[in-house]
Design a protein around this motif. Structure first.
Motif, PDB file in Angstrom:
ATOM      1  N   GLY A  65       0.795  -1.218   0.000  1.00 29.42           N
ATOM      2  CA  GLY A  65       0.000   0.000   0.000  1.00 29.42           C
ATOM      3  C   GLY A  65       0.832   1.274   0.000  1.00 29.42           C
ATOM      4  O   GLY A  65       0.286   2.363  -0.108  1.00 29.42           O
ATOM      5  N   GLU A  66       2.153   1.126   0.145  1.00 30.61           N
ATOM      6  CA  GLU A  66       3.027   2.293   0.118  1.00 30.61           C
ATOM      7  C   GLU A  66       3.976   2.203  -1.078  1.00 30.61           C
ATOM      8  O   GLU A  66       4.131   1.148  -1.680  1.00 30.61           O
ATOM      9  N   VAL A  67       4.608   3.309  -1.392  1.00 30.51           N
ATOM     10  CA  VAL A  67       5.543   3.377  -2.508  1.00 30.51           C
ATOM     11  C   VAL A  67       6.961   3.196  -1.971  1.00 30.51           C
ATOM     12  O   VAL A  67       7.342   3.808  -0.971  1.00 30.51           O
ATOM     13  N   ASP A  68       7.736   2.366  -2.640  1.00 34.36           N
ATOM     14  CA  ASP A  68       9.097   2.076  -2.215  1.00 34.36           C
ATOM     15  C   ASP A  68      10.011   3.271  -2.464  1.00 34.36           C
ATOM     16  O   ASP A  68      10.297   3.625  -3.610  1.00 34.36           O
ATOM     17  N   LEU A  69      10.488   3.874  -1.379  1.00 27.43           N
ATOM     18  CA  LEU A  69      11.369   5.031  -1.494  1.00 27.43           C
ATOM     19  C   LEU A  69      12.698   4.663  -2.134  1.00 27.43           C
ATOM     20  O   LEU A  69      13.226   5.417  -2.953  1.00 27.43           O
ATOM     21  N   LEU A  70      13.243   3.491  -1.813  1.00 28.91           N
ATOM     22  CA  LEU A  70      14.512   3.078  -2.407  1.00 28.91           C
ATOM     23  C   LEU A  70      14.411   3.013  -3.930  1.00 28.91           C
ATOM     24  O   LEU A  70      15.284   3.504  -4.636  1.00 28.91           O
ATOM     25  N   SER A  71      13.331   2.442  -4.444  1.00 30.52           N
ATOM     26  CA  SER A  71      13.149   2.370  -5.899  1.00 30.52           C
ATOM     27  C   SER A  71      13.096   3.764  -6.518  1.00 30.52           C
ATOM     28  O   SER A  71      13.695   4.009  -7.570  1.00 30.52           O
ATOM     29  N   ALA A  72      12.392   4.675  -5.854  1.00 30.62           N
ATOM     30  CA  ALA A  72      12.280   6.043  -6.374  1.00 30.62           C
ATOM     31  C   ALA A  72      13.632   6.753  -6.363  1.00 30.62           C
ATOM     32  O   ALA A  72      13.998   7.431  -7.323  1.00 30.62           O
ATOM     33  N   VAL A  73      14.383   6.576  -5.279  1.00 28.58           N
ATOM     34  CA  VAL A  73      15.696   7.225  -5.179  1.00 28.58           C
ATOM     35  C   VAL A  73      16.643   6.680  -6.243  1.00 28.58           C
ATOM     36  O   VAL A  73      17.316   7.447  -6.945  1.00 28.58           O
ATOM     37  N   VAL A  74      16.686   5.363  -6.390  1.00 26.95           N
ATOM     38  CA  VAL A  74      17.580   4.761  -7.389  1.00 26.95           C
ATOM     39  C   VAL A  74      17.189   5.210  -8.790  1.00 26.95           C
ATOM     40  O   VAL A  74      18.037   5.522  -9.619  1.00 26.95           O
TER      41      VAL A  74
END
Length: 132
Positions: A65-74
């Motif tokens: 239900g949340e967005v992966d911050l690591l994926s967004a940062v990478v």
């Protein structure tokens, strides 16, 4: 940056990423209101609440239900290094991790292209997106 360093990313690339300005603000009014993050050529801005879904900030897994911050940062770091959406998936499924490469042999081979590089994306049924 620590995650990328553990994968064997070169010090030249890590140095560029360390010098990148990061900001957090409400990006909800941009595009279709589903923009998670964007690289504007000088810095990266992340939406304050991941387009209303909230950021999953864990390294080991992604909260559903949340967005992966690591994926967004990478993903955005990929843009900093010069990669576009032709190399980076601009979509990321909510509740899932989407990293461009699995394994140190790939991360250690990242190179700087015209002082830049590209990596990840974000989507779901809602089409949440990482802007370039």
């Amino acid at each position: 940056i620590g995650y990328l360093a553990e994968l064997g990313t070169s010090e030249d690339v890590l140095s560029i990423l360390r010098g990148t300005e990061l900001d957090i603000k409400d990006l909800g009014k941009q595009g279709d209101g589903k923009v998670l993050s964007e690289w504007d050529g000088s810095g990266i801005t992340f939406d304050d609440d991941a387009a209303g879904h909230g950021w999953s900030e864990t390294i080991d897994s992604v909260n559903s239900g949340e967005v992966d911050l690591l994926s967004a940062v990478v993903h955005e770091f990929g843009h900093v290094l010069g990669y576009g959406h032709d190399a980076l998936n601009p979509d990321l499924i909510i509740g899932e991790r989407d990293l461009p490469y699995v394994g140190a042999e790939i991360a250690s081979s990242w190179t700087v292209v015209d002082d830049q590089i590209e990596i990840v994306g974000v989507q779901e049924a809602l089409n949440v997106e990482l802007a370039g």
